[in-house]
Design a protein around this motif. Structure first.
Motif, PDB file in Angstrom:
ATOM      1  N   VAL A 212     -23.068  -7.923   5.949  1.00 45.25           N
ATOM      2  CA  VAL A 212     -22.119  -8.902   5.652  1.00 45.25           C
ATOM      3  C   VAL A 212     -20.585  -8.432   5.637  1.00 45.25           C
ATOM      4  CG1 VAL A 212     -23.727 -10.620   4.223  1.00 45.25           C
ATOM      5  CG2 VAL A 212     -22.185  -8.987   2.972  1.00 45.25           C
ATOM      6  N   LEU A 213     -20.338  -7.225   5.654  1.00 48.58           N
ATOM      7  CA  LEU A 213     -18.950  -6.569   5.470  1.00 48.58           C
ATOM      8  C   LEU A 213     -18.406  -6.644   7.120  1.00 48.58           C
ATOM      9  CD1 LEU A 213     -19.719  -3.617   3.126  1.00 48.58           C
ATOM     10  CD2 LEU A 213     -18.851  -6.082   2.676  1.00 48.58           C
ATOM     11  N   PRO A 214     -17.216  -6.916   7.175  1.00 43.67           N
ATOM     12  CA  PRO A 214     -16.312  -6.525   8.160  1.00 43.67           C
ATOM     13  C   PRO A 214     -16.682  -5.005   8.640  1.00 43.67           C
ATOM     14  CG  PRO A 214     -14.726  -7.322   6.638  1.00 43.67           C
ATOM     15  CD  PRO A 214     -16.068  -7.240   5.920  1.00 43.67           C
ATOM     16  N   ARG A 215     -16.954  -4.897   9.907  1.00 40.37           N
ATOM     17  CA  ARG A 215     -17.323  -3.504  10.544  1.00 40.37           C
ATOM     18  C   ARG A 215     -16.113  -2.571  10.320  1.00 40.37           C
ATOM     19  NH1 ARG A 215     -21.619  -5.547  10.279  1.00 40.37           N
ATOM     20  NH2 ARG A 215     -23.321  -5.569  12.052  1.00 40.37           N
ATOM     21  N   GLU A 216     -14.848  -2.922  10.417  1.00 44.20           N
ATOM     22  CA  GLU A 216     -13.423  -2.243  10.588  1.00 44.20           C
ATOM     23  C   GLU A 216     -12.343  -2.515   9.271  1.00 44.20           C
ATOM     24  OE1 GLU A 216     -12.252  -2.601  14.357  1.00 44.20           O
ATOM     25  OE2 GLU A 216     -13.544  -1.183  15.400  1.00 44.20           O
ATOM     26  N   TRP A 217     -12.037  -1.496   8.838  1.00 44.64           N
ATOM     27  CA  TRP A 217     -10.881  -1.684   7.834  1.00 44.64           C
ATOM     28  C   TRP A 217      -9.749  -0.843   8.437  1.00 44.64           C
ATOM     29  CZ3 TRP A 217     -12.322  -4.420   3.143  1.00 44.64           C
ATOM     30  CH2 TRP A 217     -13.672  -4.947   3.243  1.00 44.64           C
ATOM     31  N   ALA A 218      -8.492  -1.191   8.111  1.00 43.72           N
ATOM     32  CA  ALA A 218      -7.399  -0.210   8.438  1.00 43.72           C
ATOM     33  C   ALA A 218      -7.238   0.509   7.112  1.00 43.72           C
ATOM     34  CB  ALA A 218      -6.270  -1.285   8.670  1.00 43.72           C
ATOM     35  N   VAL A 219      -6.853   1.708   7.663  1.00 40.75           N
ATOM     36  CA  VAL A 219      -6.207   2.816   6.518  1.00 40.75           C
ATOM     37  C   VAL A 219      -4.939   2.284   6.009  1.00 40.75           C
ATOM     38  CG1 VAL A 219      -5.745   5.095   6.054  1.00 40.75           C
ATOM     39  CG2 VAL A 219      -7.627   4.427   7.466  1.00 40.75           C
ATOM     40  N   LEU A 220      -4.861   2.030   4.445  1.00 42.60           N
ATOM     41  CA  LEU A 220      -3.645   1.704   4.036  1.00 42.60           C
ATOM     42  C   LEU A 220      -3.189   2.747   3.199  1.00 42.60           C
ATOM     43  CD1 LEU A 220      -4.406  -1.959   2.932  1.00 42.60           C
ATOM     44  CD2 LEU A 220      -3.408  -1.082   5.241  1.00 42.60           C
ATOM     45  N   GLU A 221      -1.565   2.898   3.113  1.00 48.01           N
ATOM     46  CA  GLU A 221      -0.870   3.611   2.018  1.00 48.01           C
ATOM     47  C   GLU A 221       0.293   2.803   1.480  1.00 48.01           C
ATOM     48  OE1 GLU A 221       0.295   7.542   3.189  1.00 48.01           O
ATOM     49  OE2 GLU A 221      -1.687   8.076   3.738  1.00 48.01           O
ATOM     50  N   GLN A 222       0.344   3.005   0.030  1.00 48.39           N
ATOM     51  CA  GLN A 222       1.527   2.316  -0.515  1.00 48.39           C
ATOM     52  C   GLN A 222       2.987   2.987   0.021  1.00 48.39           C
ATOM     53  OE1 GLN A 222       0.613   2.107  -4.575  1.00 48.39           O
ATOM     54  NE2 GLN A 222       0.456  -0.274  -4.503  1.00 48.39           N
ATOM     55  N   SER A 223       4.227   2.169   0.140  1.00 52.65           N
ATOM     56  CA  SER A 223       5.239   2.600   0.173  1.00 52.65           C
ATOM     57  C   SER A 223       5.803   3.208  -0.652  1.00 52.65           C
ATOM     58  CB  SER A 223       6.190   1.320   0.687  1.00 52.65           C
ATOM     59  OG  SER A 223       5.829   0.649   1.553  1.00 52.65           O
ATOM     60  N   ALA A 224       6.673   4.176  -0.547  1.00 53.38           N
ATOM     61  CA  ALA A 224       7.452   5.145  -1.580  1.00 53.38           C
ATOM     62  C   ALA A 224       8.412   4.474  -2.395  1.00 53.38           C
ATOM     63  CB  ALA A 224       8.304   6.211  -0.920  1.00 53.38           C
ATOM     64  N   ALA A 225       8.976   4.981  -3.481  1.00 54.99           N
ATOM     65  CA  ALA A 225       9.922   4.658  -4.174  1.00 54.99           C
ATOM     66  C   ALA A 225       9.183   3.249  -5.107  1.00 54.99           C
ATOM     67  CB  ALA A 225      11.087   3.806  -3.764  1.00 54.99           C
ATOM     68  N   GLY A 226       7.856   3.261  -5.320  1.00 52.78           N
ATOM     69  CA  GLY A 226       7.045   2.359  -6.184  1.00 52.78           C
ATOM     70  C   GLY A 226       7.105   1.113  -5.768  1.00 52.78           C
ATOM     71  N   SER A 227       7.605   0.537  -4.507  1.00 53.34           N
ATOM     72  CA  SER A 227       7.685  -0.571  -4.157  1.00 53.34           C
ATOM     73  C   SER A 227       6.419  -1.500  -4.163  1.00 53.34           C
ATOM     74  CB  SER A 227       8.297  -0.820  -2.754  1.00 53.34           C
ATOM     75  OG  SER A 227       7.283  -0.114  -1.938  1.00 53.34           O
ATOM     76  N   GLY A 228       5.194  -0.813  -4.115  1.00 57.56           N
ATOM     77  CA  GLY A 228       4.140  -1.427  -4.322  1.00 57.56           C
ATOM     78  C   GLY A 228       3.692  -2.153  -2.864  1.00 57.56           C
ATOM     79  N   LEU A 229       4.329  -1.813  -1.757  1.00 48.44           N
ATOM     80  CA  LEU A 229       3.886  -2.672  -0.615  1.00 48.44           C
ATOM     81  C   LEU A 229       3.070  -1.632   0.176  1.00 48.44           C
ATOM     82  CD1 LEU A 229       7.541  -3.855   0.468  1.00 48.44           C
ATOM     83  CD2 LEU A 229       5.656  -5.103  -0.234  1.00 48.44           C
ATOM     84  N   TRP A 230       2.102  -2.273   0.748  1.00 48.47           N
ATOM     85  CA  TRP A 230       0.861  -1.793   1.614  1.00 48.47           C
ATOM     86  C   TRP A 230       1.507  -1.503   2.785  1.00 48.47           C
ATOM     87  CZ3 TRP A 230      -2.549   1.364  -0.894  1.00 48.47           C
ATOM     88  CH2 TRP A 230      -2.805   1.014  -2.168  1.00 48.47           C
ATOM     89  N   LYS A 231       1.160  -0.253   3.418  1.00 50.03           N
ATOM     90  CA  LYS A 231       1.314  -0.216   5.199  1.00 50.03           C
ATOM     91  C   LYS A 231       0.122   0.340   5.505  1.00 50.03           C
ATOM     92  CE  LYS A 231       6.412   0.048   4.861  1.00 50.03           C
ATOM     93  NZ  LYS A 231       7.935   0.692   5.543  1.00 50.03           N
ATOM     94  N   ALA A 232      -0.047  -0.187   6.946  1.00 48.35           N
ATOM     95  CA  ALA A 232      -1.200   0.412   7.728  1.00 48.35           C
ATOM     96  C   ALA A 232      -0.694   1.806   8.363  1.00 48.35           C
ATOM     97  CB  ALA A 232      -1.587  -0.569   8.635  1.00 48.35           C
ATOM     98  N   GLN A 233      -1.407   2.592   8.466  1.00 49.69           N
ATOM     99  CA  GLN A 233      -1.259   3.803   9.055  1.00 49.69           C
ATOM    100  C   GLN A 233      -1.666   3.677  10.665  1.00 49.69           C
ATOM    101  OE1 GLN A 233       0.089   6.394   7.178  1.00 49.69           O
ATOM    102  NE2 GLN A 233       0.184   4.566   6.048  1.00 49.69           N
ATOM    103  N   TRP A 234      -0.786   3.781  11.310  1.00 52.24           N
ATOM    104  CA  TRP A 234      -1.177   3.511  12.853  1.00 52.24           C
ATOM    105  C   TRP A 234      -1.096   4.572  13.730  1.00 52.24           C
ATOM    106  CZ3 TRP A 234      -1.609  -1.395  14.192  1.00 52.24           C
ATOM    107  CH2 TRP A 234      -2.160  -1.797  15.398  1.00 52.24           C
TER     108      TRP A 234
END
Length: 380
Positions: A258-280
């Motif tokens: 029932v899970l999605p087969r693919e998941w993008a690798v994420l990392e949080q932005s620097a400076a403690g912004s808390g924003l997630w970005k996909a590693q492309w």
């Protein structure tokens, strides 16, 4: 008068004795300790084995003496006429008869004449024709196991065979197709597994299959030779697994299915912004991925692509899993034989971010801003 009476008695006795002689008609027959299909098997009798009836019972059982072994056997697979390989072969070749009957006749004939190469080929072909017929009749699948495989300038059946034999050691594989249906047999001298299902191939030569039924049974030298006539065992490639190893039970399989087969690798932005970005991954023009990759054996391969390395990845077989609240605890086996347990924390509510260990992943592959890893010659 006395001489005539003696002659009649002798003739009657001879007729009675003859009536007690029976032969095994099936390709094999279980001689059991008691008249029950659940009773202990004393011996497996080959087709053509001669037995004597020692007691007639009510119902479907006879007590018989076969050589020095006495036990109970199904009356439906015993007869007074010794089976003939020539007659059975003719039945197997008769296209007016149902496939099921022709296949059974071919199996019996090949068991009686195991060195007849023509019979071996006939039995193998009828086996796959019959199973393709069964595949066409599947209305309510008992399972749905999806799998993918890239075809490299090969036939559809060869591609399905490659997908089946991947990472399995010491097995032979044969696949046959008809329309969008496939049947594939995989096994060795001890065990055979047959999958029936359907498939399609896209313009990129990626085959997507769906196994809908599975049958497993102990094989015989005759059947193994017929199904895999002229074939050699497959090379297993990177992994070296035995048939059935790491195959999950239905309940565990469904938790991953029932899970999605693919998941993008994420990392949080620097400076403690808390924003997630996909590693492309600029080489592949998509995010680096965590992938759950199932196969038709019921196994799941967990693939974690390494950020910053073109096409590099760590791979683990999921050997077991359990539900831990709303999350999944995975037991992972790596190539070198190491075992570890990881908690896969699933997204909460309407969220899309999951965690494996301390790493974050999203099944929404294009939702987040991208951090690009340039593609250069020899790797990023």
């Amino acid at each position: 008068m006395q001489t005539l009476l003696l002659s009649l008695l002798l003739a009657t006795a001879a007729a009675d004795t003859e009536a007690q002689r029976v032969y095994v008609l099936g390709s094999s027959l279980n001689l059991r300790k008691e008249p029950s299909s659940e009773a202990e098997i004393l011996e497996k009798l080959q087709i053509g084995t001669e037995c004597r009836v020692t007691e007639k019972l009510e119902g479907q059982w006879l007590k018989v003496l076969c050589g020095e072994k006495e036990g109970y056997a199904s009356a439906s697979l015993l007869g007074s006429e010794k089976p003939s390989a020539e007659k059975l072969k003719a039945e197997a070749q008769d296209t007016k008869l149902p496939l099921k009957q022709r296949e059974e006749s071919a199996l019996r004939a090949a068991t009686l004449s195991p060195e007849d190469a023509e019979l071996q080929k006939l039995l193998g072909n009828l086996f796959f024709e019959r199973n393709l017929e069964l595949a066409a009749g599947i209305k309510k699948p008992v399972m749905r196991r999806t799998f993918k495989h890239t075809c490299f300038k090969q036939s559809d059946s060869s591609c399905i065979g490659d997908a089946t034999g991947a990472a399995v050691k010491d097995v032979k594989v044969r696949a046959e197709t008809k329309g969008n249906l496939f049947v594939v047999a995989v096994g060795n001298a001890e065990r055979m597994v047959v999958y029936r299902g359907r498939y399609k191939i896209n313009k990129m030569n990626v085959l997507t299959g769906e196994a809908l039924e599975q049958t497993g049974f102990a094989t015989t030298p005759v059947l193994e030779k017929a199904l895999f006539f002229g074939l050699q065992p497959r090379r297993s490639g990177q992994w070296d697994l035995s048939l059935g190893q790491f195959a999950l039970d239905d309940a565990s399989y469904s938790l991953l299915d029932v899970l999605p087969r693919e998941w993008a690798v994420l990392e949080q932005s620097a400076a403690g912004s808390g924003l997630w970005k996909a590693q492309w991954n600029d080489c592949l023009k998509r995010p680096f991925l965590l992938k759950f990759d199932p196969d038709l054996h019921g196994r799941w391969l967990l693939i974690i692509e390494t950020v910053g390395a073109d096409n590099a990845a760590k791979s683990y077989w999921v050997s077991s899993l359990s539900k831990q609240g709303s999350d999944l605890e995975l037991t992972l086996e790596d190539y070198y034989g190491g075992t570890k347990r990881e908690l896969f924390k699933l997204p909460q509510g309407r969220g899309d971010i999951a965690y494996l260990g301390d790493k974050a992943y999203s099944f929404k592959l294009n939702r987040y801003a991208e951090v690009h890893h340039p593609c250069i010659q020899g790797g990023p």
